[in-house]
Design a protein around this motif. Sequence first.
Motif, short mmCIF file in Angstrom:
data_model
loop_
_atom_site.label_atom_id
_atom_site.label_comp_id
_atom_site.label_asym_id
_atom_site.label_seq_id
_atom_site.Cartn_x
_atom_site.Cartn_y
_atom_site.Cartn_z
N GLN A 208 0.82 -1.21 0.00
CA GLN A 208 0.00 0.00 0.00
C GLN A 208 0.86 1.26 0.00
O GLN A 208 0.54 2.25 -0.68
CB GLN A 208 -0.94 -0.01 1.21
CG GLN A 208 -2.03 -1.08 1.12
CD GLN A 208 -2.91 -1.11 2.33
OE1 GLN A 208 -3.65 -0.16 2.60
NE2 GLN A 208 -2.86 -2.19 3.10
N SER A 211 2.43 1.75 -3.56
CA SER A 211 1.47 2.18 -4.58
C SER A 211 0.80 3.51 -4.24
O SER A 211 -0.03 4.00 -5.01
CB SER A 211 0.40 1.10 -4.79
OG SER A 211 -0.27 0.81 -3.57
N GLY A 212 1.14 4.06 -3.08
CA GLY A 212 0.56 5.35 -2.69
C GLY A 212 -0.84 5.25 -2.15
O GLY A 212 -1.63 6.18 -2.27
N CYS A 213 -1.18 4.12 -1.54
CA CYS A 213 -2.53 3.90 -1.03
C CYS A 213 -2.58 3.84 0.49
O CYS A 213 -3.51 3.26 1.06
CB CYS A 213 -3.10 2.59 -1.60
SG CYS A 213 -3.32 2.60 -3.38
N ASN A 216 -6.10 6.41 1.60
CA ASN A 216 -6.92 6.58 0.41
C ASN A 216 -8.39 6.36 0.76
O ASN A 216 -9.07 5.50 0.19
CB ASN A 216 -6.47 5.61 -0.68
CG ASN A 216 -6.79 6.12 -2.07
OD1 ASN A 216 -7.50 7.09 -2.24
ND2 ASN A 216 -6.26 5.44 -3.07
N SER A 300 -8.13 -0.22 -3.84
CA SER A 300 -7.31 0.98 -4.02
C SER A 300 -5.99 0.65 -4.72
O SER A 300 -5.57 1.36 -5.64
CB SER A 300 -7.04 1.65 -2.67
OG SER A 300 -8.24 2.05 -2.05
N VAL A 301 -5.33 -0.43 -4.28
CA VAL A 301 -4.07 -0.82 -4.89
C VAL A 301 -4.28 -1.26 -6.34
O VAL A 301 -3.50 -0.93 -7.23
CB VAL A 301 -3.38 -1.93 -4.08
CG1 VAL A 301 -2.11 -2.42 -4.79
CG2 VAL A 301 -3.03 -1.44 -2.67
N LYS A 304 -4.55 1.66 -8.63
CA LYS A 304 -3.22 2.23 -8.86
C LYS A 304 -2.44 1.41 -9.87
O LYS A 304 -1.77 1.95 -10.77
CB LYS A 304 -2.45 2.31 -7.54
CG LYS A 304 -2.99 3.33 -6.56
CD LYS A 304 -2.55 4.73 -6.93
CE LYS A 304 -2.93 5.73 -5.83
NZ LYS A 304 -2.45 7.09 -6.13
N GLU A 308 -1.93 3.94 -12.76
CA GLU A 308 -0.63 4.61 -12.63
C GLU A 308 0.54 3.73 -13.06
O GLU A 308 1.55 4.24 -13.54
CB GLU A 308 -0.44 5.10 -11.19
CG GLU A 308 -1.46 6.17 -10.80
CD GLU A 308 -1.13 6.86 -9.50
OE1 GLU A 308 -0.01 6.66 -8.97
OE2 GLU A 308 -2.00 7.59 -8.99
N TYR A 309 0.41 2.41 -12.88
CA TYR A 309 1.46 1.51 -13.36
C TYR A 309 1.24 1.10 -14.82
O TYR A 309 2.08 0.44 -15.41
CB TYR A 309 1.54 0.26 -12.48
CG TYR A 309 2.16 0.51 -11.12
CD1 TYR A 309 3.48 0.11 -10.85
CD2 TYR A 309 1.45 1.11 -10.10
CE1 TYR A 309 4.05 0.33 -9.60
CE2 TYR A 309 2.00 1.35 -8.85
CZ TYR A 309 3.31 0.95 -8.61
OH TYR A 309 3.86 1.17 -7.37
N LEU A 380 5.82 -3.25 -7.83
CA LEU A 380 5.28 -2.08 -7.15
C LEU A 380 6.38 -1.09 -6.77
O LEU A 380 6.12 0.10 -6.59
CB LEU A 380 4.50 -2.50 -5.91
CG LEU A 380 3.20 -3.27 -6.18
CD1 LEU A 380 2.61 -3.84 -4.89
CD2 LEU A 380 2.17 -2.39 -6.89
#
Length: 422
Positions: A208, A211-213, A216, A300-301, A304, A308-309, A380
Amino acid sequence: MHLIDMVSMGMSTDGRSYVISGDWNPNDQNFTVLNVETPRDTKVFFTVAADLVIDGIQEPVRFQVEARAKIFPMTERFWVFNKKPHKETFSLTLEEVDTDQGTTTFKVVNLESQTEIERKKQQLRLNLTPSQSADGAVTPGDDDSDNSDDPLPSGSGTVSKEVTDEELLEQWDQTLKKWYQNMAQRPKSVQQLSRRGIPEALRGEVWQLLSGCHDNSEMMEAYRILITKEYANEGVIQRDIYRTFPGHDYFKDSGGMGQESLFKLSKAYSIYDEEVGYIQGITFIGAALLLHMPEEQAFSVMVKVMFEYGLRDMFRHDFEHLHLKFFQLERLMQDMMPDLYSHFMDLGLEAHMYASQWFLTLFTAKFPLFMVYHILDIYLTEGSNIIFNVALALLKSNRKDLLPLDFEGVLKYFRVQLPKKT
């Protein structure tokens, strides 16, 4: 061994099992070892025994269940809690005995738990003679099934949450403390540590963060709304759910908690991403995430990873981006493994025939879980280009086995042998 106070005994409410419950005082002197932190390199075992009087057997039979225990300090962040019940199977051997009254009873000849049986098998393996090398058919994890034509079920293999590398754990501890002090900047040590592998007990938290979560709440609330909506392709999702991670206990039961969570996660993403909708393969990634975090965080992941990936780009515009990846993989093979590239070209074997699942599911569909998780650790951390690194590593390490094979042999190798050899 300390006698505990029985609270109740009898059939369960569903009539399928016999339940014995008891209480003990954790402050009793006999339980001192369970009230202090377990020192490093020390093993503590918690054993529960029940003496059962069974009709037709002369003496009470003692069934003993043993479980490994570890006591963490109150400040420990790496402790592991597992709600999964501890199960044990016993093998009971009886001998018929005639009594003076002319009736027949039985006496216990041998009683062994499955754990004891497996332990003895392991000891036999450890005592192999030098001529029986580690490559032989009797080594741990290598049995006749590995030579079968059956593919490895997705979700196979166990990954222990027990920490064996104390040094790595300490490095992650220091890194996470530094990270939480400044969430805007990822510590430089993360990449090197992820390549070594994220400790299983930490994966959900670290994935998390990567991935920036980590915070969130907006996306988590969106998930709770999305799962209440209807989706036209729910039947298609349900069909794929049954085929996702059948090798893992959490997902193998039809209508079970795992399949239900995976269905909701897949449905929510399909509604959220209107352009792409439901795509085969997303269930495998979702299953890997659900084994490490609740549904809302997993959603949420996943969002992402897809946006985003850039994974969703593989499915857009008639898979143009995916075919570009195949082209790039073949050019890399041509440069790095020209003999294997030429062999595949001679056979008419193109990258999409064996690498589609690699790119579309991030290797989660066919490989054992320890490898799946480690790939996700690095993915990730470093991004989508590591898919090429993994693909090329697999091709290079199996090159000698692939070169002699014909077209059908190569495809079978990728489908059956390769996942079992990793």
